[in-house]
Design a protein around this motif. Structure first.
Motif, PDB file in Angstrom:
ATOM      1  N   ILE A   1       0.840  -1.202   0.000  1.00  0.00           N
ATOM      2  CA  ILE A   1       0.000   0.000   0.000  1.00  0.00           C
ATOM      3  C   ILE A   1       0.878   1.256   0.000  1.00  0.00           C
ATOM      4  O   ILE A   1       0.634   2.201  -0.754  1.00  0.00           O
ATOM      5  CB  ILE A   1      -0.957  -0.005   1.214  1.00  0.00           C
ATOM      6  CG1 ILE A   1      -1.966  -1.148   1.096  1.00  0.00           C
ATOM      7  CG2 ILE A   1      -1.693   1.329   1.339  1.00  0.00           C
ATOM      8  CD1 ILE A   1      -2.836  -1.344   2.313  1.00  0.00           C
ATOM      9  N   PHE A   2       1.932   1.241   0.832  1.00  0.00           N
ATOM     10  CA  PHE A   2       2.811   2.418   0.884  1.00  0.00           C
ATOM     11  C   PHE A   2       3.523   2.614  -0.458  1.00  0.00           C
ATOM     12  O   PHE A   2       3.706   3.740  -0.935  1.00  0.00           O
ATOM     13  CB  PHE A   2       3.852   2.280   2.003  1.00  0.00           C
ATOM     14  CG  PHE A   2       3.247   2.073   3.372  1.00  0.00           C
ATOM     15  CD1 PHE A   2       1.980   2.577   3.670  1.00  0.00           C
ATOM     16  CD2 PHE A   2       3.928   1.375   4.353  1.00  0.00           C
ATOM     17  CE1 PHE A   2       1.418   2.378   4.924  1.00  0.00           C
ATOM     18  CE2 PHE A   2       3.363   1.178   5.610  1.00  0.00           C
ATOM     19  CZ  PHE A   2       2.110   1.673   5.893  1.00  0.00           C
ATOM     20  N   ALA A   3       3.922   1.490  -1.078  1.00  0.00           N
ATOM     21  CA  ALA A   3       4.568   1.581  -2.391  1.00  0.00           C
ATOM     22  C   ALA A   3       3.610   2.214  -3.396  1.00  0.00           C
ATOM     23  O   ALA A   3       3.984   3.115  -4.158  1.00  0.00           O
ATOM     24  CB  ALA A   3       4.993   0.187  -2.863  1.00  0.00           C
ATOM     25  N   ALA A   4       2.354   1.742  -3.363  1.00  0.00           N
ATOM     26  CA  ALA A   4       1.353   2.280  -4.285  1.00  0.00           C
ATOM     27  C   ALA A   4       1.159   3.776  -4.049  1.00  0.00           C
ATOM     28  O   ALA A   4       1.029   4.567  -4.986  1.00  0.00           O
ATOM     29  CB  ALA A   4       0.033   1.541  -4.108  1.00  0.00           C
ATOM     30  N   MET A   5       1.150   4.171  -2.777  1.00  0.00           N
ATOM     31  CA  MET A   5       0.987   5.593  -2.463  1.00  0.00           C
ATOM     32  C   MET A   5       2.103   6.405  -3.088  1.00  0.00           C
ATOM     33  O   MET A   5       1.862   7.434  -3.722  1.00  0.00           O
ATOM     34  CB  MET A   5       1.004   5.810  -0.947  1.00  0.00           C
ATOM     35  CG  MET A   5      -0.274   5.414  -0.258  1.00  0.00           C
ATOM     36  SD  MET A   5      -0.099   5.743   1.497  1.00  0.00           S
ATOM     37  CE  MET A   5      -1.797   5.572   2.002  1.00  0.00           C
ATOM     38  N   HIS A   6       3.339   5.940  -2.908  1.00  0.00           N
ATOM     39  CA  HIS A   6       4.450   6.734  -3.429  1.00  0.00           C
ATOM     40  C   HIS A   6       4.516   6.694  -4.949  1.00  0.00           C
ATOM     41  O   HIS A   6       4.993   7.619  -5.580  1.00  0.00           O
ATOM     42  CB  HIS A   6       5.775   6.258  -2.809  1.00  0.00           C
ATOM     43  CG  HIS A   6       5.930   6.680  -1.379  1.00  0.00           C
ATOM     44  ND1 HIS A   6       5.463   5.934  -0.323  1.00  0.00           N
ATOM     45  CD2 HIS A   6       6.461   7.797  -0.833  1.00  0.00           C
ATOM     46  CE1 HIS A   6       5.710   6.565   0.812  1.00  0.00           C
ATOM     47  NE2 HIS A   6       6.316   7.702   0.541  1.00  0.00           N
ATOM     48  N   TYR A   7       4.037   5.604  -5.518  1.00  0.00           N
ATOM     49  CA  TYR A   7       4.079   5.464  -6.971  1.00  0.00           C
ATOM     50  C   TYR A   7       3.026   6.355  -7.633  1.00  0.00           C
ATOM     51  O   TYR A   7       3.301   7.061  -8.601  1.00  0.00           O
ATOM     52  CB  TYR A   7       3.834   3.989  -7.312  1.00  0.00           C
ATOM     53  CG  TYR A   7       3.877   3.630  -8.776  1.00  0.00           C
ATOM     54  CD1 TYR A   7       4.935   4.023  -9.599  1.00  0.00           C
ATOM     55  CD2 TYR A   7       2.860   2.850  -9.336  1.00  0.00           C
ATOM     56  CE1 TYR A   7       4.975   3.660 -10.936  1.00  0.00           C
ATOM     57  CE2 TYR A   7       2.901   2.484 -10.668  1.00  0.00           C
ATOM     58  CZ  TYR A   7       3.954   2.890 -11.469  1.00  0.00           C
ATOM     59  OH  TYR A   7       3.992   2.525 -12.785  1.00  0.00           O
TER      60      TYR A   7
END
Lengths: 550, 209, 101
Positions: free
Chosen positions: A405-411
């Protein structure tokens, strides 16, 4: 909100429809706005869940009573579980990023049933509030754990019924999202977007959606049966009325184990998006990753009873479920190998999204391997219901899905809001989070192995060192979370404006929409000609591209 | 991924896709199927572990009531599907007639069910009753499942009636017509599913004595 | 997003007679299942009853619910969900049929 206009060629953030202001959001049927609504509500629930987790850890820093009494501690872990599972991890990726990006990535203007989509958000909010209200109603906060095991859940006098109904409503919300996604994928793909040209995130969402549709009703009815048992004293599971409590466990896990894959599959999809973009290479083994999503969804539905190895099942069932559990690791491993192979010889850019994706691979691998250990019957008997299990599923669910989820947020943050966060702070946040995470959960493996039971309020003095390390880890973890979220939310106001369509040089369709996307996503309806990860301009070597020709 | 424009822009937000609507309806039906499926799993396990007692308990149920309700529901399924044939041929009033017939039979089913339940309750067989609690475990479970499953099925009948009544209103107002009848089709699909569930409930509760 | 002609899906419509025929078959099967229930086949009784119920459901799905004229994907979906339920049942009985004995 600068321009106010009814023109549809305007950012979804600025568009003014029938309603304006807050109503324009909470009554909007635009999939992107609904995604943002989910994002906000999910963040609120996440904060509550983290708070309960923090308090639990604080209580456990020393043996005996530290800050709360045992009954309160029981409600802490119950609510921590219910909130994190039903209100954070399950909706985390499908409802937030799936809603926002699924239609865009297949070249559609919206999901198949936009109004149903809004209804599912409303149900989510109602269910979420009901879960939180159950804490404050007279009777006391539910103390059954999130599993609601019989017979305790028909005996306890706490507010189990509101919690059960909340879970039922949340399940319904999840079903509606899944239903919407399946129809959207089948009916609304842009011309040329064949199934095998779909981005892998879509494949993972599609597999997830099927589990949501097929498995969720089973837990829905199971929870309703418990409600009926409590209110009308109908004999179903209660052993006092001849029922079989183990049957409840079966039905509970028929959903709740596949639910684990509802949580992890979309995160795997996100990683499959990020890895090729930040190594500027075609994904290795596209079809293997796509089919492994379906395989995980399928096999994941067959392994539920590995939660019940000590419940008194037949020997045959134990062996069958143990074997099936081992099988499910195969498609998961296929994914990990393919991601790593994609990175090999790529032109790697260590931007924050890639860091989080690599964090996912690392932590998920630890979680996955320890899962295999538990799948073995003899070992399982030893570590069942110890904090080894707690460590395992936090590595998978938080280290895996959470980091996904955090990766998706930053992406996708810059695409969603047209603002860029501070990359240096984001990287710092990642490392603090990563260190805190391992310090928090790794000691649990050790003490679980040594015999520390899960969910216990008190413990023997020899475990204190591990509990202490773990609690300190929770402080570092929370610091990392704060750095990350403050950085992201600060970017909304003060971040550098992004107007470029394609900041990461991605090849999927969301990078050909305006930033932030227009109301109906595309300036002109797209037609698709090539696969989602064909980096023709940045070919590393010709042979690999040839392999990947779809 | 290269994108070029071919279609003349995105004009409409909500476009009509009847097949998509029916696909969505089917997916919803699967969730209903599995909702009852969960209870059928419970039934299967207890039937297996308490075979004799289930056998005994089923003798209390009146096969005639069950069979009559089966016939009523099957016939209502027929009139529902005929209502769709009629609307496709533009025979509005015939379609209305069939829809009202369906509603009438649904009501008949509920009345029948009411009398059946009342007879049981007056004999002291209902969840939590002293008379039931004196019986064996298997019989308690049988009647627990009987009330929950037929009760939930009855609730679906009520919901189905509300939906069909709504469709009847739409048909009357010509919002459902020869060209646009997907809502009526979806209501029909729902009604047939309720019928299918009863097709299984009937032998499992009434015909195992 | 263009208006495709998928909305008129029934190119080979069935008339009233087709459905009435199926309804008649369903009634006969109901009569059959009630009649057969009186005979004691032992374990076969419930299997017979369920077989007849499955046949009836098949007719309802195929004809009344129009699977016979819908695209294949609808049928595939139905089998997927039935398969999921069946597998759950089988795995559940891997526990209960071997319990203690």
């Amino acid at each position: 909100m600068s321009s106010s206009t009814n023109d549809v060629n305007v950012s979804y953030l600025d568009y003014k429809g029938k309603h304006s202001g807050l109503l324009g959001w909470i009554l909007s049927v635009d999939h992107k706005r609904i995604g943002i609504l989910y994002l906000i509500s999910m963040m609120v629930f996440f904060t509550v869940g983290v708070t309960f987790g923090f308090l639990m850890r604080l209580e456990l820093i020393a043996p005996g009573r530290t800050i709360v009494d045992p009954q309160t501690y029981n409600s802490f872990f119950t609510l921590h579980g219910i909130i994190m599972i039903f209100l954070f991890i399950i909706p985390g990726l499908p409802a937030v990023f799936g809603n926002f990006f699924l239609p865009i990535m297949i070249g559609a203007a919206d999901v198949a049933f936009p109004r149903l989509n809004l209804l599912s958000w409303w149900l989510f909010i109602i269910g979420g509030l009901l879960a939180i209200i159950s804490v404050f109603l007279p009777g006391g906060a539910p103390d059954t754990g999130w599993t609601f095991y019989i017979p305790y859940s028909v005996r306890t006098t706490t507010n189990v019924i509101p919690a059960l109904i909340a879970a039922f409503i949340l399940g319904f919300s999840s079903i509606l999202t899944g239903l919407n996604f399946v129809v959207t994928v089948h009916r609304l793909r842009a011309p040329g977007m064949t199934f095998f040209k779909m981005p892998l995130f879509i494949w993972s969402l599609y597999s997830t959606a099927w589990i949501q549709v097929l498995a969720t009703p089973i837990i829905g009815i199971t929870l309703l049966l418990v409600v009926a048992e409590r209110t009308l004293s109908v004999g179903i599971f209660d052993p006092a009325l001849g029922g079989d409590p183990v049957l409840f466990q079966h039905l509970f896990w028929i959903y709740s184990h596949p639910a684990v894959y509802i949580m992890i599959l979309p995160a795997m999809g996100v990683v499959s998006e990020i890895i090729p973009v930040f190594s500027q290479r075609t994904i290795f083994g596209y079809k293997f990753i796509a089919f492994s999503s379906l395989a995980i969804a399928f096999l994941g539905s067959l392994v539920w009873a590995h939660h019940m190895f000590t419940a008194g099942m037949s020997g045959v069932a134990m062996i069958v479920f143990s074997v099936l559990t081992f099988l499910v690791s195969i498609p998961s491993a296929i994914k990990v190998f393919n991601w790593v192979s994609t990175l090999y010889k790529g032109s790697i850019l260590t931007d924050p999204p890639l860091l989080f994706a690599l964090g996912f691979i690392f932590l998920f691998s630890i979680g996955g391997f320890t899962g295999l250990i538990q799948g073995a019957l003899s070992v399982n008997l030893h570590i069942h219901d110890t904090s080894f299990i707690v460590a395992h599923f936090h590595y998978v669910m938080f280290g895996g899905t959470g980091f996904g989820i955090f990766a998706a947020m930053h992406y996708w943050w810059p695409k969603m809001f047209g603002r860029m966060y501070n990359k240096v702070v984001a990287k710092t946040g990642f490392w603090v989070l990563f260190v805190g995470f391992n310090l928090l959960y790794f000691p649990m493996f050790v003490m679980g192995w040594l015999g520390m039971p899960r969910r216990y309020y008190d413990y023997l003095p020899e475990f204190q060192i591990y509990h202490m390390l773990s609690t300190v880890g929770s402080w570092i973890l929370i610091t990392g979370l704060l750095i990350m979220f403050i950085n992201l939310f600060n970017a909304l106001k003060n971040g550098k404006k992004v107007t470029e369509e394609n900041i990461w040089n991605g090849e999927t369709l969301e990078w050909s929409t305006p930033t932030p996307p227009f109301l109906f996503n595309f300036k002109e309806a797209p037609t698709v000609e090539s696969g989602p990860y064909e980096y023709k301009r940045n070919e590393v070597s010709e042979t690999e591209v040839k392999e990947e020709k779809v | 991924m290269s994108t070029t424009s071919s279609a003349p822009g995105v004009e409409t937000h909500i476009h009509r896709d009847d097949e998509g609507s029916r696909l969505g309806m089917w997916l919803f039906l699967f969730t209903e199927l599995l909702l009852f499926g969960g209870m059928f799993l419970v039934y299967a396990v207890y039937k297996f572990t308490h075979a004799e007692e289930f056998h005994l308990a089923a003798k209390e149920l009146n096969t005639l009531f069950g069979a009559l309700n089966t016939i009523i529901l099957l016939t209502s399924s027929l009139t529902m599907v005929l209502a769709i044939v009629a609307i496709k041929r533009g025979q509005k009033y015939l379609s209305l007639f069939f829809q009202l017939m369906t509603l009438a039979m649904a009501l008949g089913f509920l009345v029948n069910k009411y009398f059946e339940w009342m007879a049981k309750i007056s004999h002291g067989i209902y969840p939590g009753s002293e008379q039931l609690l004196e019986k064996s475990n298997g019989e308690i479970l049988f009647f627990g499942l009987y009330y929950v499953m037929t009760g939930l099925h009855g609730l679906h009948i009520v919901i189905g009636m509300a939906v069909i009544a709504y469709m009847t209103w739409f048909t009357w107002k010509d919002k459902i017509n020869q060209d646009q009848y997907v809502r009526l089709e979806s209501a029909g699909l729902y009604w047939h599913l309720v019928d299918i569930i009863w097709i299984f409930l009937f032998p499992l509760f009434y015909l195992i004595s | 997003m263009s208006e495709h002609n998928t909305n008129d899906h029934k190119n080979h419509d069935h008339g009233y007679g087709h459905y009435i025929l199926i309804w008649f078959a369903l009634l006969i099967l109901t009569g059959l299942t009630v009649a057969v229930a009186g005979i004691d086949f032992g374990n076969l009784t419930i299997i017979t009853a369920l077989a007849i119920a499955s046949l009836k459901s098949f007719l309802v799905l195929k004809v009344f619910m129009h699977l016979e004229v819908e695209k294949r994907v609808f049928t595939v979906f139905v089998y997927t969900s039935l398969f999921f339920l069946t597998v759950s049942l089988i795995l559940l009985f891997s526990d209960y049929s071997f319990l203690q004995g």
